[in-house]
Design an enzyme around this catalytic site. Structure first.
Site, PDB file in Angstrom:
ATOM      1  CG  HIS A 313      -1.848   0.842   1.058  1.00 28.19           C
ATOM      2  ND1 HIS A 313      -2.438   2.061   1.454  1.00 28.19           N
ATOM      3  CD2 HIS A 313      -3.092   0.814   0.361  1.00 28.19           C
ATOM      4  CE1 HIS A 313      -3.328   2.763   1.125  1.00 28.19           C
ATOM      5  NE2 HIS A 313      -3.890   1.914   1.196  1.00 28.19           N
ATOM      6  CG  ASP A 371      -8.823  -4.083  -1.971  1.00 26.65           C
ATOM      7  OD1 ASP A 371      -9.715  -4.160  -1.889  1.00 26.65           O
ATOM      8  OD2 ASP A 371      -8.180  -3.421  -2.886  1.00 26.65           O
TER       9      ASP A 371
HETATM   10  N1  CMC Z   1       4.994  -7.186  -5.486  1.00 25.87           N
HETATM   11  C1  CMC Z   1       5.983  -7.483  -5.082  1.00 25.87           C
HETATM   12  N2  CMC Z   1       6.260  -6.481  -5.034  1.00 25.87           N
HETATM   13  C2  CMC Z   1       5.358  -5.783  -4.495  1.00 25.87           C
HETATM   14  C3  CMC Z   1       4.375  -4.646  -4.224  1.00 25.87           C
HETATM   15  C4  CMC Z   1       3.126  -6.946  -4.406  1.00 25.87           C
HETATM   16  N3  CMC Z   1       1.809  -7.091  -4.581  1.00 25.87           N
HETATM   17  N4  CMC Z   1       3.415  -4.136  -3.686  1.00 25.87           N
HETATM   18  C5  CMC Z   1       5.200  -3.123  -4.146  1.00 25.87           C
HETATM   19  N5  CMC Z   1       6.351  -4.395  -4.594  1.00 25.87           N
HETATM   20  C6  CMC Z   1       7.998  -3.908  -4.210  1.00 25.87           C
HETATM   21  C7  CMC Z   1       8.203  -2.745  -5.493  1.00 25.87           C
HETATM   22  O1  CMC Z   1       8.438  -3.836  -7.133  1.00 25.87           O
HETATM   23  C8  CMC Z   1       9.156  -2.139  -5.514  1.00 25.87           C
HETATM   24  O2  CMC Z   1       9.996  -2.438  -5.456  1.00 25.87           O
HETATM   25  P1  CMC Z   1      11.291  -1.703  -5.770  1.00 25.87           P
HETATM   26  O3  CMC Z   1      11.948  -0.670  -4.096  1.00 25.87           O
HETATM   27  O4  CMC Z   1      12.441  -3.385  -5.348  1.00 25.87           O
HETATM   28  O5  CMC Z   1      11.022  -1.245  -6.926  1.00 25.87           O
HETATM   29  C9  CMC Z   1       8.880  -1.806  -3.382  1.00 25.87           C
HETATM   30  O6  CMC Z   1       8.076  -2.890  -2.801  1.00 25.87           O
HETATM   31  C10 CMC Z   1       7.272  -0.341  -3.805  1.00 25.87           C
HETATM   32  O7  CMC Z   1       6.438  -0.475  -4.634  1.00 25.87           O
HETATM   33  P2  CMC Z   1       6.633   0.893  -5.164  1.00 25.87           P
HETATM   34  O8  CMC Z   1       5.601   0.635  -6.512  1.00 25.87           O
HETATM   35  O9  CMC Z   1       7.347   1.866  -5.277  1.00 25.87           O
HETATM   36  O10 CMC Z   1       5.327   1.327  -4.397  1.00 25.87           O
HETATM   37  P3  CMC Z   1       4.002   1.996  -4.811  1.00 25.87           P
HETATM   38  O11 CMC Z   1       4.104   3.076  -3.083  1.00 25.87           O
HETATM   39  O12 CMC Z   1       3.667   2.999  -5.755  1.00 25.87           O
HETATM   40  O13 CMC Z   1       2.737   1.087  -4.773  1.00 25.87           O
HETATM   41  C11 CMC Z   1       0.643  -0.087  -4.364  1.00 25.87           C
HETATM   42  C12 CMC Z   1       1.632   0.527  -3.952  1.00 25.87           C
HETATM   43  C13 CMC Z   1      -0.490  -0.226  -4.048  1.00 25.87           C
HETATM   44  C14 CMC Z   1       0.547   0.172  -5.896  1.00 25.87           C
HETATM   45  C15 CMC Z   1       1.792  -1.558  -4.900  1.00 25.87           C
HETATM   46  O14 CMC Z   1       2.419  -1.956  -3.284  1.00 25.87           O
HETATM   47  C16 CMC Z   1       0.458  -2.821  -5.409  1.00 25.87           C
HETATM   48  O15 CMC Z   1       0.953  -2.496  -6.708  1.00 25.87           O
HETATM   49  N6  CMC Z   1       0.083  -3.323  -4.856  1.00 25.87           N
HETATM   50  C17 CMC Z   1      -0.869  -5.052  -5.908  1.00 25.87           C
HETATM   51  C18 CMC Z   1      -1.792  -4.143  -5.628  1.00 25.87           C
HETATM   52  C19 CMC Z   1      -2.737  -4.040  -4.886  1.00 25.87           C
HETATM   53  O16 CMC Z   1      -2.702  -4.630  -4.032  1.00 25.87           O
HETATM   54  N7  CMC Z   1      -3.597  -2.652  -4.367  1.00 25.87           N
HETATM   55  C20 CMC Z   1      -4.608  -2.789  -4.038  1.00 25.87           C
HETATM   56  C21 CMC Z   1      -4.132  -0.833  -2.861  1.00 25.87           C
HETATM   57  S1  CMC Z   1      -5.399  -1.239  -1.507  1.00 25.87           S
HETATM   58  C22 CMC Z   1      -6.410  -0.699  -2.168  1.00 25.87           C
HETATM   59  C23 CMC Z   1      -7.026   0.834  -2.437  1.00 25.87           C
HETATM   60  O17 CMC Z   1      -7.064   1.676  -1.103  1.00 25.87           O
HETATM   61  O18 CMC Z   1      -6.839   2.141  -3.907  1.00 25.87           O
END
Ligand code: CMC
Length: 437
Positions: A313, A371
């Site tokens: 998240h 989720d």
């Molecule tokens: N599985 C594997 N690796 C992950 C995941 C995951 N679900 N989420 C983040 N990472 C890794 C990512 O690859 C990155 O690694 P590095 O630093 O080595 O490049 C690190 O963790 C940070 O990730 P980020 O994408 O920079 O983090 P963010 O804050 O931009 O993204 C997120 C947050 C929710 C988009 C992401 O965690 C994700 O894609 N999760 C899966 C989709 C999901 O479950 N979304 C629902 C969110 S809750 C509902 C809502 O509030 O809408």
């Protein structure tokens, strides 16, 4: 430019190119991090701040929702989400989000009456819906229906009239269950069901979803209670993508129905409201608890775009407090259906167990989010996967409305207009068509 000094109420920066100092005020919230007031940054320095994805940017001030992602805290109007989820109905929470206070007994009843009064949709919506392809995704239909409210209810789109604003809020909140249920009924070719107002909000929705003219239907009280809790847990979440979209859309003076249509469009994406659908698809693809390790490995592989859906998240770097409550609701619903051995739940639990022990997930603070379990609950209630994101719309509409209301009532409100770092051509001579290679 580097940060030079700061006291409790200001921060001073030096522009290393000119040696000039600039001081900006620090604003203090009631809780949470302080913010630097950069409103005069461009006027004073001639530069913009650069923060794609708003990693460090507060876009507004708000009194509605507070999140401490490191501690796993979520509060609506100061009340902890656990207290609200365990003790209040969704409509009490709606009242709280919209007005700032929990209702007393009379206010609660009056509000429930208002929700009943406005629950029907304009009859011409039948014909409006007929314009959609039968196989349209319900989210596509909902985007259209929300925008169309502005055409059907033109007597509540003057945003400068407080009475019209209030009626628009009530209409939106009361009609959203009918809209979501009708989008579903249309997609499966069943006749639309009218709201039965003797039922409560969650029951009314289930009734419109699952009743047909051929059979009698009484909503399962355990499903209705679970749904009501899911709605409470998803009701608002501070300045997330869809809420920011609603605020930005509304900042131009657009009517509230158009703003909510924009919010629905933003929520549709798989990184936001589409995640619950993605979680279930992922669990189905994994297929068996023995294959969980393989998928965890894929999620950790930098060369593989696969991510564990329902994990991570932007704000929570701790266990999402909503995920705990959702896991509890999930077990209650599966017990009620006699389906505690649901294979997808077993895969989900194994996935959670492995991921929580794995260094990659621990180091990156990737915990299950709300989720992760909601899809399993929706499935047990009988909802098809395509309806998962519309369920999020049903819950989040009140958050969008409350945030829109707060913005419109803010005397300092301005049209939202971010700037950019331009990296394109600095300017070039025009080439006539016959001279272009
Ligand atoms: N599985 C594997 N690796 C992950 C995941 C995951 N679900 N989420 C983040 N990472 C890794 C990512 O690859 C990155 O690694 P590095 O630093 O080595 O490049 C690190 O963790 C940070 O990730 P980020 O994408 O920079 O983090 P963010 O804050 O931009 O993204 C997120 C947050 C929710 C988009 C992401 O965690 C994700 O894609 N999760 C899966 C989709 C999901 O479950 N979304 C629902 C969110 S809750 C509902 C809502 O509030 O809408």
């Amino acid at each position: 430019m580097t940060e030079a000094t700061n006291d409790r109420n200001s921060v001073t920066m030096i522009d290393n190119r000119s040696g000039k100092y600039f001081t900006f005020p620090i604003l203090h919230g009631t809780v949470g991090p302080d913010v630097v007031d950069f409103r005069r940054f461009y006027a004073e320095t001639g530069m913009f701040s650069y923060d794609p994805g708003y990693m460090s940017t507060g876009s507004c001030s708000s009194k509605i929702t507070y999140i401490d992602g490191d501690k796993g805290i979520l509060r609506y109007r100061g009340y902890d989400i656990v207290d609200l989820a365990e003790n209040c109905t969704f409509l009490e929470v709606c009242y709280l989000l919209l007005t700032g206070e929990l209702p007393n007994v009379k206010e609660k009843h009056d509000f429930e009456d208002t929700m009943r009064y406005h629950s029907m949709l304009h009859e011409q919506f039948h014909r409006f819906l007929d314009g959609f392809r039968r196989d349209a995704h319900p989210m596509a239909i909902l985007c259209g229906m929300a925008g169309a409210l502005a055409a059907f209810y033109q007597d509540s789109i003057d945003i400068h009239d407080p009475t019209q604003r209030m009626i628009a809020q009530h209409r939106l909140l009361a009609k959203i269950p009918t809209m979501v249920a009708w989008a579903y009924k249309y997609s499966i070719g069943q006749p639309f069901q009218y709201p039965r107002n003797r039922l409560n909000y969650a029951e009314r929705f289930l009734d419109m979803m699952f009743r047909t003219p051929c059979d009698s239907y009484e909503p399962n009280p355990i499903f209705a209670k679970a749904l009501d809790r899911i709605l409470v847990l998803h009701a608002d979440h501070e300045q997330n993508a869809s809420t920011s979209t609603v605020r930005l859309t509304g900042s131009s003076g657009a009517n509230p129905f158009a703003c909510i249509a924009a919010g629905i469009a933003s929520l549709w994406g798989p990184a936001h409201g589409g995640a619950n659908e993605a979680v279930l698809n992922m669990l189905q693809e994994i297929g068996d608890p023995s294959r969980v390790g393989e998928y965890v490995k894929k999620a950790k592989d930098k060369n593989d775009p696969f991510r564990l859906m329902g994990f991570g998240h932007r704000v929570y770097k701790n266990y999402d407090p909503r995920a705990r409550l959702m896991a509890e609701t999930c077990r209650e619903v599966l017990d009620a259906t006699g389906n505690r051995d649901e294979p997808l739940l077993k895969i989900a639990m194994e996935l959670e167990r492995i991921a929580l022990e794995d260094d990659y997930f621990i180091e990156k603070k990737l915990y299950p989010n709300v989720d992760f379990y909601s899809g399993i609950v929706f499935r047990a209630i009988g909802l098809p996967v395509a309806m998962f994101t519309p369920m999020f719309v049903l819950a989040r509409a009140v958050g969008w409305i409350a945030q829109w209301k707060e913005m419109i009532e803010d005397p300092d409100q301005k049209i939202g207009r971010p700037r950019q770092l331009y990296l394109g051509s600095p300017g070039r001579p025009f080439v006539p068509l016959d001279k272009r290679g």
